[in-house]
Design a protein around this motif. Structure first.
Motif, PDB file in Angstrom:
ATOM      1  N   ALA A  72       0.881  -1.294   0.020  1.00 14.23           N
ATOM      2  CA  ALA A  72       0.091  -0.103   0.036  1.00 14.23           C
ATOM      3  C   ALA A  72       0.848   1.055   0.063  1.00 14.23           C
ATOM      4  O   ALA A  72       0.485   2.209  -0.643  1.00 14.23           O
ATOM      5  CB  ALA A  72      -0.933   0.105   1.064  1.00 14.23           C
ATOM      6  N   PHE A  73       1.947   1.304   0.798  1.00 13.62           N
ATOM      7  CA  PHE A  73       2.977   2.392   0.813  1.00 13.62           C
ATOM      8  C   PHE A  73       3.684   2.586  -0.271  1.00 13.62           C
ATOM      9  O   PHE A  73       4.132   3.776  -0.972  1.00 13.62           O
ATOM     10  CB  PHE A  73       3.335   2.405   2.204  1.00 13.62           C
ATOM     11  N   LEU A  74       4.220   1.469  -0.816  1.00 16.42           N
ATOM     12  CA  LEU A  74       5.043   1.318  -1.972  1.00 16.42           C
ATOM     13  C   LEU A  74       4.167   1.739  -3.108  1.00 16.42           C
ATOM     14  O   LEU A  74       4.912   2.669  -4.068  1.00 16.42           O
ATOM     15  CB  LEU A  74       5.675   0.066  -2.059  1.00 16.42           C
ATOM     16  N   SER A  75       2.985   1.422  -3.303  1.00 14.69           N
ATOM     17  CA  SER A  75       2.276   1.997  -4.408  1.00 14.69           C
ATOM     18  C   SER A  75       2.142   3.329  -4.486  1.00 14.69           C
ATOM     19  O   SER A  75       2.203   4.125  -5.576  1.00 14.69           O
ATOM     20  CB  SER A  75       0.925   1.140  -4.460  1.00 14.69           C
ATOM     21  N   SER A  76       1.927   3.873  -3.345  1.00 15.00           N
ATOM     22  CA  SER A  76       1.699   5.370  -2.997  1.00 15.00           C
ATOM     23  C   SER A  76       3.009   6.114  -3.330  1.00 15.00           C
ATOM     24  O   SER A  76       2.979   7.360  -3.806  1.00 15.00           O
ATOM     25  CB  SER A  76       1.044   5.745  -1.743  1.00 15.00           C
ATOM     26  N   LEU A  77       4.003   5.406  -3.400  1.00 15.48           N
ATOM     27  CA  LEU A  77       5.439   5.988  -3.676  1.00 15.48           C
ATOM     28  C   LEU A  77       5.753   5.989  -5.209  1.00 15.48           C
ATOM     29  O   LEU A  77       6.870   6.510  -5.701  1.00 15.48           O
ATOM     30  CB  LEU A  77       6.620   5.586  -2.677  1.00 15.48           C
ATOM     31  N   GLY A  78       4.988   5.320  -5.896  1.00 13.81           N
ATOM     32  CA  GLY A  78       5.082   5.383  -7.404  1.00 13.81           C
ATOM     33  C   GLY A  78       5.269   3.944  -8.169  1.00 13.81           C
ATOM     34  O   GLY A  78       5.663   4.046  -9.291  1.00 13.81           O
ATOM     35  N   TYR A  79       5.401   2.956  -7.187  1.00 13.71           N
ATOM     36  CA  TYR A  79       5.788   1.637  -7.892  1.00 13.71           C
ATOM     37  C   TYR A  79       4.570   0.766  -8.628  1.00 13.71           C
ATOM     38  O   TYR A  79       3.379   0.863  -7.828  1.00 13.71           O
ATOM     39  CB  TYR A  79       6.434   0.652  -6.862  1.00 13.71           C
ATOM     40  N   GLN A  80       4.851   0.231  -9.495  1.00 15.42           N
ATOM     41  CA  GLN A  80       4.000  -0.901  -9.944  1.00 15.42           C
ATOM     42  C   GLN A  80       4.251  -2.082  -9.478  1.00 15.42           C
ATOM     43  O   GLN A  80       5.334  -2.634  -9.859  1.00 15.42           O
ATOM     44  CB  GLN A  80       4.180  -0.636 -11.581  1.00 15.42           C
ATOM     45  N   ILE A  81       3.499  -2.713  -8.644  1.00 17.59           N
ATOM     46  CA  ILE A  81       3.920  -4.030  -7.866  1.00 17.59           C
ATOM     47  C   ILE A  81       3.360  -5.031  -8.412  1.00 17.59           C
ATOM     48  O   ILE A  81       2.039  -5.386  -8.586  1.00 17.59           O
ATOM     49  CB  ILE A  81       3.598  -3.762  -6.220  1.00 17.59           C
ATOM     50  N   THR A  82       4.199  -6.272  -8.516  1.00 22.67           N
ATOM     51  CA  THR A  82       3.776  -7.715  -8.682  1.00 22.67           C
ATOM     52  C   THR A  82       4.002  -8.242  -7.322  1.00 22.67           C
ATOM     53  O   THR A  82       5.157  -8.256  -6.925  1.00 22.67           O
ATOM     54  CB  THR A  82       4.531  -8.279  -9.722  1.00 22.67           C
ATOM     55  N   ALA A  83       3.123  -8.754  -6.705  1.00 19.90           N
ATOM     56  CA  ALA A  83       3.161  -9.318  -5.254  1.00 19.90           C
ATOM     57  C   ALA A  83       3.065 -11.073  -5.192  1.00 19.90           C
ATOM     58  O   ALA A  83       2.080 -11.353  -6.008  1.00 19.90           O
ATOM     59  CB  ALA A  83       2.281  -8.818  -4.383  1.00 19.90           C
ATOM     60  N   ILE A  84       3.949 -11.514  -4.621  1.00 20.46           N
ATOM     61  CA  ILE A  84       4.033 -12.831  -4.566  1.00 20.46           C
ATOM     62  C   ILE A  84       3.806 -13.541  -3.076  1.00 20.46           C
ATOM     63  O   ILE A  84       4.625 -12.928  -2.306  1.00 20.46           O
ATOM     64  CB  ILE A  84       5.292 -13.650  -5.025  1.00 20.46           C
ATOM     65  N   GLU A  85       2.694 -14.337  -2.853  1.00 24.51           N
ATOM     66  CA  GLU A  85       2.440 -14.573  -1.584  1.00 24.51           C
ATOM     67  C   GLU A  85       1.836 -16.014  -1.541  1.00 24.51           C
ATOM     68  O   GLU A  85       1.117 -16.421  -2.415  1.00 24.51           O
ATOM     69  CB  GLU A  85       1.285 -13.811  -0.876  1.00 24.51           C
ATOM     70  N   LYS A  86       2.449 -16.932  -0.648  1.00 20.96           N
ATOM     71  CA  LYS A  86       2.231 -18.232  -0.494  1.00 20.96           C
ATOM     72  C   LYS A  86       1.212 -18.638  -0.002  1.00 20.96           C
ATOM     73  O   LYS A  86       0.318 -19.337  -0.334  1.00 20.96           O
ATOM     74  CB  LYS A  86       3.516 -18.859   0.158  1.00 20.96           C
ATOM     75  N   SER A  87       0.810 -17.647   1.148  1.00 17.64           N
ATOM     76  CA  SER A  87      -0.540 -18.036   2.043  1.00 17.64           C
ATOM     77  C   SER A  87      -1.637 -17.435   1.108  1.00 17.64           C
ATOM     78  O   SER A  87      -1.874 -16.168   1.097  1.00 17.64           O
ATOM     79  CB  SER A  87      -0.297 -17.708   3.223  1.00 17.64           C
ATOM     80  N   PRO A  88      -2.638 -18.237   0.772  1.00 12.28           N
ATOM     81  CA  PRO A  88      -3.843 -17.895   0.050  1.00 12.28           C
ATOM     82  C   PRO A  88      -4.705 -16.636   0.773  1.00 12.28           C
ATOM     83  O   PRO A  88      -5.238 -15.957   0.238  1.00 12.28           O
ATOM     84  CB  PRO A  88      -4.646 -19.122  -0.422  1.00 12.28           C
ATOM     85  N   SER A  89      -4.693 -17.074   2.153  1.00  3.81           N
ATOM     86  CA  SER A  89      -5.379 -16.085   3.080  1.00  3.81           C
ATOM     87  C   SER A  89      -4.732 -14.870   3.203  1.00  3.81           C
ATOM     88  O   SER A  89      -5.385 -13.780   3.157  1.00  3.81           O
ATOM     89  CB  SER A  89      -5.718 -16.821   4.532  1.00  3.81           C
ATOM     90  N   MET A  90      -3.432 -14.933   3.356  1.00  7.87           N
ATOM     91  CA  MET A  90      -2.727 -13.516   3.235  1.00  7.87           C
ATOM     92  C   MET A  90      -3.014 -12.696   2.221  1.00  7.87           C
ATOM     93  O   MET A  90      -3.095 -11.498   2.136  1.00  7.87           O
ATOM     94  CB  MET A  90      -1.372 -13.648   3.691  1.00  7.87           C
ATOM     95  N   GLY A  91      -2.769 -13.498   1.006  1.00  9.06           N
ATOM     96  CA  GLY A  91      -2.888 -12.756  -0.264  1.00  9.06           C
ATOM     97  C   GLY A  91      -4.277 -12.258  -0.464  1.00  9.06           C
ATOM     98  O   GLY A  91      -4.390 -11.173  -1.056  1.00  9.06           O
ATOM     99  N   GLY A  92      -5.084 -13.165  -0.121  1.00 11.98           N
ATOM    100  CA  GLY A  92      -6.578 -12.713  -0.352  1.00 11.98           C
ATOM    101  C   GLY A  92      -7.068 -11.510   0.483  1.00 11.98           C
ATOM    102  O   GLY A  92      -7.706 -10.570  -0.108  1.00 11.98           O
ATOM    103  N   ILE A  93      -6.574 -11.271   1.597  1.00 14.39           N
ATOM    104  CA  ILE A  93      -6.568  -9.862   2.131  1.00 14.39           C
ATOM    105  C   ILE A  93      -6.080  -8.940   1.596  1.00 14.39           C
ATOM    106  O   ILE A  93      -6.547  -7.892   1.261  1.00 14.39           O
ATOM    107  CB  ILE A  93      -6.314 -10.324   3.726  1.00 14.39           C
TER     108      ILE A  93
END
Ligand SMILES: C[S@@+](CC[C@H](N)C(=O)[O-])C[C@H]1O[C@@H](n2cnc3c(N)ncnc32)[C@H](O)[C@@H]1O
Length: 251
Positions: A54-75
């Protein structure tokens, strides 16, 4: 026992509501910008519930996020962060376009969850390939010198919001020969509106690293190890430095 289960994920943001993600994201941004990275495409590994994103996006990055836990990534997905795409996958299994990111970050001890040499090598090789020349890989780890000196202890954390109060006990078991610590989390909660009590447990296995080990893994993958510094302060790591931030460059 799964780490970052559905239940644990549900309470993750409450458990870390005092963590200064804004300040940490600003620190990471400074590290990236100081290396002259101009491409704003950023890969975030172990992105959790999107708090860095959320903060890195507001600093101008285009983010691809990799998350192993479906529930963490779902949130994280539910937060509708701008310029932020989550891929639910183990970083070890994901296919990444070569030379497609200016920076890769793995913040809040994500790399410590890779406990074998083989997995670390696979991960570092993938990241190296995915980075543009001149790109940086920034991550923080537990520091062996501090773990052996300070010795992990049982820790308690009590948090609450208007609906829930939670107590988390973290009981560590150290395997110093393997540089591993098993942290057993026991969580007890109370739903304030109904008075219902609940409890669950989960086990996290984390590896700690000396700076020499990180340098070895970095150079094996082809990176230049620029430096390892105390997380957030930039000071030289010592026996009092639990969290060390590593800055690697693809030259
Ligand atoms: C301590 S949390 C940090 C989450 C987030 N970076 C933050 O700062 O709040 C570690 C995260 O790394 C994820 N993780 C651990 N091993 C992983 C792997 N092999 N591939 C992708 N994600 C992983 C976990 O599921 C968890 O969400």
């Amino acid at each position: 026992m799964t780490s970052f289960s559905d239940e644990y994920s549900d309470y993750y943001d409450l458990l870390y509501d005092n963590k200064n993600y804004a300040g940490e994201a600003a620190y990471v941004n400074t590290l990236i910008q100081n290396e002259g990275v101009s491409d704003n495409r950023l890969l975030e590994i172990g992105s959790g519930t999107g708090n860095y994103g959320a903060f890195l996006s507001s600093l101008g990055y285009q983010i691809t996020a990799i998350e192993k836990s479906p529930s963490m990534g779902g949130i994280a997905q539910q937060k509708n962060i701008s310029n932020y795409e989550v891929i639910i996958s183990d970083v070890l299994d994901v296919n990444l376009e070569p030379e497609s990111f200016g920076a890769v970050v793995a913040m809040f001890h994500v790399i410590c969850y890779l406990t074998s040499d083989i997995d670390i090598k696979l991960c570092f090789d993938k990241i190296y390939k995915a980075l543009l020349p001149g790109g940086v890989f920034i991550f923080d780890t537990w520091h062996t010198q501090a773990v052996l000196h300070q010795k992990p202890e049982v820790r308690y954390r009590i948090v609450e919001n208007s609906a829930i109060s939670l107590t988390r006990n973290a009981t560590p078991i150290c395997y110093n020969e393997q540089s591993l610590v098993e942290v057993n989390y026991d969580i007890n909660g109370l739903r304030k509106n109904t008075g219902e009590k609940f409890s669950f447990s989960e086990k996290h296995l984390l590896r700690h690293f000396s700076i020499a080990q990180i340098k070895h893994f970095a150079e094996q993958a082809g990176f230049e190890h620029l430096r390892s510094e105390e997380f957030l302060t930039g000071n030289t790591p010592g026996t009092g430095t639990w969290g060390v931030c590593h800055i690697l460059k693809k030259v």
